[in-house]
Design an enzyme around this catalytic site. Sequence first.
Site, PDB file in Angstrom:
ATOM      1  N   ARG A   1       1.590 -10.996   5.657  1.00 52.81           N
ATOM      2  CA  ARG A   1       3.055 -11.095   5.627  1.00 52.81           C
ATOM      3  C   ARG A   1       3.714 -10.514   6.883  1.00 52.81           C
ATOM      4  O   ARG A   1       4.911 -10.653   7.076  1.00 52.81           O
ATOM      5  CB  ARG A   1       3.595 -10.411   4.363  1.00 52.81           C
ATOM      6  CG  ARG A   1       3.076 -11.080   3.088  1.00 52.81           C
ATOM      7  CD  ARG A   1       3.612 -10.438   1.832  1.00 52.81           C
ATOM      8  NE  ARG A   1       5.046 -10.646   1.693  1.00 52.81           N
ATOM      9  CZ  ARG A   1       5.771 -10.172   0.674  1.00 52.81           C
ATOM     10  NH1 ARG A   1       5.182  -9.443  -0.262  1.00 52.81           N
ATOM     11  NH2 ARG A   1       7.066 -10.401   0.604  1.00 52.81           N
TER      12      ARG A   1
ATOM     13  N   LYS B   1      22.736  15.466  -6.922  1.00 58.32           N
ATOM     14  CA  LYS B   1      22.535  14.041  -6.634  1.00 58.32           C
ATOM     15  C   LYS B   1      22.811  13.218  -7.889  1.00 58.32           C
ATOM     16  O   LYS B   1      22.267  13.497  -8.954  1.00 58.32           O
ATOM     17  CB  LYS B   1      21.120  13.780  -6.117  1.00 58.32           C
ATOM     18  CG  LYS B   1      20.884  14.308  -4.705  1.00 58.32           C
ATOM     19  CD  LYS B   1      19.659  13.682  -4.085  1.00 58.32           C
ATOM     20  CE  LYS B   1      19.415  14.217  -2.680  1.00 58.32           C
ATOM     21  NZ  LYS B   1      20.490  13.867  -1.749  1.00 58.32           N
TER      22      LYS B   1
ATOM     23  N   PRO C   1       0.837  -1.205   0.000  1.00 56.42           N
ATOM     24  CA  PRO C   1       0.000   0.000   0.000  1.00 56.42           C
ATOM     25  C   PRO C   1       0.874   1.258   0.000  1.00 56.42           C
ATOM     26  O   PRO C   1       1.793   1.381   0.802  1.00 56.42           O
ATOM     27  CB  PRO C   1      -0.792  -0.127   1.304  1.00 56.42           C
ATOM     28  CG  PRO C   1      -0.791  -1.592   1.614  1.00 56.42           C
ATOM     29  CD  PRO C   1       0.535  -2.100   1.124  1.00 56.42           C
ATOM     30  N   GLU C   2       0.587   2.165  -0.926  1.00 54.31           N
ATOM     31  CA  GLU C   2       1.328   3.416  -1.011  1.00 54.31           C
ATOM     32  C   GLU C   2       0.428   4.547  -0.517  1.00 54.31           C
ATOM     33  O   GLU C   2      -0.636   4.298   0.050  1.00 54.31           O
ATOM     34  CB  GLU C   2       1.822   3.621  -2.441  1.00 54.31           C
ATOM     35  CG  GLU C   2       2.783   2.515  -2.882  1.00 54.31           C
ATOM     36  CD  GLU C   2       3.347   2.698  -4.287  1.00 54.31           C
ATOM     37  OE1 GLU C   2       3.297   3.835  -4.809  1.00 54.31           O
ATOM     38  OE2 GLU C   2       3.846   1.708  -4.856  1.00 54.31           O
TER      39      GLU C   2
ATOM     40  N   HIS D   1      -4.750 -14.343   9.920  1.00 57.89           N
ATOM     41  CA  HIS D   1      -3.982 -13.103   9.758  1.00 57.89           C
ATOM     42  C   HIS D   1      -4.689 -11.874  10.331  1.00 57.89           C
ATOM     43  O   HIS D   1      -4.223 -10.752  10.123  1.00 57.89           O
ATOM     44  CB  HIS D   1      -3.615 -12.840   8.295  1.00 57.89           C
ATOM     45  CG  HIS D   1      -2.978 -14.002   7.606  1.00 57.89           C
ATOM     46  ND1 HIS D   1      -1.845 -14.624   8.095  1.00 57.89           N
ATOM     47  CD2 HIS D   1      -3.318 -14.666   6.472  1.00 57.89           C
ATOM     48  CE1 HIS D   1      -1.508 -15.610   7.285  1.00 57.89           C
ATOM     49  NE2 HIS D   1      -2.382 -15.669   6.299  1.00 57.89           N
TER      50      HIS D   1
END
Length: 271
Positions: free
Chosen positions: A109, A151, A2-3, A90
Amino acid sequence: MPELPEVEVTRQGVSPYLIDNQVTDLIVRNPSLRWPVPEIAKQIIGQTIRNVRRRGKYLLIDTDAGTTIVHLGMSGSLRILPASTPVEKHDHIDLVLASGKALRFNDPRRFGAWLWCELPEQAHPLLSKLGPEPLTDAFNAPYLLAALANKKKAIKLCLMDNHIVVGVGNIYANEALFAAGIHPQAEAGKVDAERIEILVSEVKQILASAIKQGGTTLKDFTNADGKPGYFAQKLHVYGRGGETCTQCGHLLSEIKLGQRATVFCSLCQKL
């Protein structure tokens, strides 16, 4: 994983059920997440939830006594259910509410986190060095241009660096770079100001669109009602290596960059 859009969709979904509700219990069935759930997290019991916020990919559940910090990890999800709903595999944590509902944390997980912070959350080690939110005015072209100056790292790796900007994970970094016509391996400090301005605009537009579509469901993500997000139907490059570019018809290339799958069009995104 999930972002930012998926976490924001989750926040929007659970907030109406949590705010102004009293916590009657915290049931921890499996404390072995990314970090062990601390016993002190139970200080939320008896507290009224004042607000539910998001910082990057972290959800912050505020009470007068402190803040619960939740991270969904690779496969975590939060759902609002009747507290009596049978537990499934879970289902590691229930935040039980006086309303008879529960906020249930499921994480196959177990890379997620459920922590407690009594300090102002800005001082917490996980949050203190985060960059600006991409959907705020603090994330703008002059800021990003300065942050990337000199950078030598690939622009995609910088875009996914939470110290530079929060919440732009692999899916949306791929998509934003494609939309901006920037090769993911381009040296960050050498991307010109015009392209940086386009990139900032595309990041904002793509994240906002993903939130509106309910996030991206590729495998595990569902919102607070258990429904998938639909932004996956709008992906131009992510997960499409070897397929044709939606813009020019050329075959999309796929490489590993920072150990993450990176898909791009070598014609539309010249190095």
